[in-house]
Design an enzyme around this catalytic site. Sequence first.
Site, mmCIF file in Angstrom:
data_model
loop_
_atom_site.group_PDB
_atom_site.id
_atom_site.type_symbol
_atom_site.label_atom_id
_atom_site.label_comp_id
_atom_site.label_asym_id
_atom_site.label_seq_id
_atom_site.Cartn_x
_atom_site.Cartn_y
_atom_site.Cartn_z
ATOM 1 N N GLU A 145 -3.022 10.339 3.142
ATOM 2 C CA GLU A 145 -4.190 10.746 3.668
ATOM 3 C C GLU A 145 -4.092 12.048 4.097
ATOM 4 O O GLU A 145 -3.213 12.769 4.770
ATOM 5 C CB GLU A 145 -4.201 9.863 4.957
ATOM 6 N N ARG B 96 9.721 5.346 19.721
ATOM 7 C CA ARG B 96 8.850 4.338 19.261
ATOM 8 C C ARG B 96 9.757 3.066 18.924
ATOM 9 O O ARG B 96 9.298 1.996 19.025
ATOM 10 C CB ARG B 96 8.068 4.794 18.291
ATOM 11 N N ASP C 153 0.321 5.466 0.788
ATOM 12 C CA ASP C 153 -0.985 6.147 1.323
ATOM 13 C C ASP C 153 -0.545 7.766 1.192
ATOM 14 O O ASP C 153 0.351 8.126 1.534
ATOM 15 C CB ASP C 153 -1.021 5.943 2.519
ATOM 16 N N THR D 260 1.380 10.352 5.234
ATOM 17 C CA THR D 260 1.931 9.425 4.143
ATOM 18 C C THR D 260 2.347 8.034 4.975
ATOM 19 O O THR D 260 3.054 8.141 5.953
ATOM 20 C CB THR D 260 2.960 9.780 3.238
ATOM 21 N N GLU E 67 0.949 -1.274 0.051
ATOM 22 C CA GLU E 67 -0.022 -0.045 -0.026
ATOM 23 C C GLU E 67 0.779 1.324 -0.048
ATOM 24 O O GLU E 67 2.073 1.213 0.657
ATOM 25 C CB GLU E 67 -0.799 -0.079 1.248
ATOM 26 N N ARG F 12 5.338 3.008 8.675
ATOM 27 C CA ARG F 12 6.244 4.123 7.977
ATOM 28 C C ARG F 12 5.633 5.348 7.768
ATOM 29 O O ARG F 12 5.687 5.931 6.634
ATOM 30 C CB ARG F 12 6.798 3.397 6.684
ATOM 31 N N GLU F 13 5.082 6.089 8.719
ATOM 32 C CA GLU F 13 4.534 7.142 8.592
ATOM 33 C C GLU F 13 5.423 8.579 8.548
ATOM 34 O O GLU F 13 6.347 8.299 9.394
ATOM 35 C CB GLU F 13 3.554 7.418 9.685
#
Length: 285
Positions: free
Chosen positions: A108, A273, A106, A122, A104, A132-133
């Site tokens: 958004e 994170r 993305d 993304t 995918e 993987r934002e």
Amino acid sequence: MDSPTFLPFFLLGLALAASTASFATAANNFNQEVDITWGDGRGKILNNGMLLTLSLDKISGSGFQSKNEYLFARIDMQIKLVDGNSAGTVTAYYLSSQGPTHDEIDFEFLGNLSGEPYLVHTNVYTQGKGNREMQFYLWFDPTMDFHTYSILWNPSHIVFYVDGTPIREFKNIEATMGVPYPKNQAMRLYSSLWDAEDWATRGGLVKTDWSHSPFLAEFQSFNSDGCVPGANIQAACGSKAWMNQALDADSLNKMSWVQKNYMVYNYCSDVKRFPLGLPVECSAN
């Protein structure tokens, strides 16, 4: 999140004019290229197939998908995002395959309170793995006019563009570093307008104000150029310029400028994170 450094738009326009021009091509007809898949009439194709609108109210949002699947592609779409108080809404625009190990890519667009900047979210999924934002503010108001949001997906890399300017690159390092890369699963283009008040605006702190509904997102100038799944990719698409397109020094400089001034989250910088170490691709991307 820190506030981005907003620069006068006319200065940006001078700097980015060349790359924007390269993404201007003839538009496809929505009637021939997409199917509205849900929303009970809230998605509409208008102006003889040249305009598509999605709407969202308290009962339902709406969405569409491309008729075709692509295995590597360059996709361009002009979008005019929900204006006013759009907090809680998400306009999604992405490529995706199906199944538990799906790939995918993305875009958004997370809504905002009136006067606050939109957040561009993304992400890249490979073999079912995302996380993987990267998130950005924009250097213009995306609700005032149409702007072009593009995805380049070729065997070497994935690039996210805004008005022809690269904002993010995800490289194919599968052979050298073992990180899976989308290369075998065909993807369709999907888009939707939906309510995500639980997380979209300030982590869900700001809820959707339904007194402003129906919310409306508009789409035009859809261009898709992709390879046919199952064909010999090199034979079918090898002559297409975008199949071998790389980021030159000028494009890399523009991407660096955007990331320095407008990026507000990068998973590759989030050591809290990933306490055991950042993902492998971070050293290459």
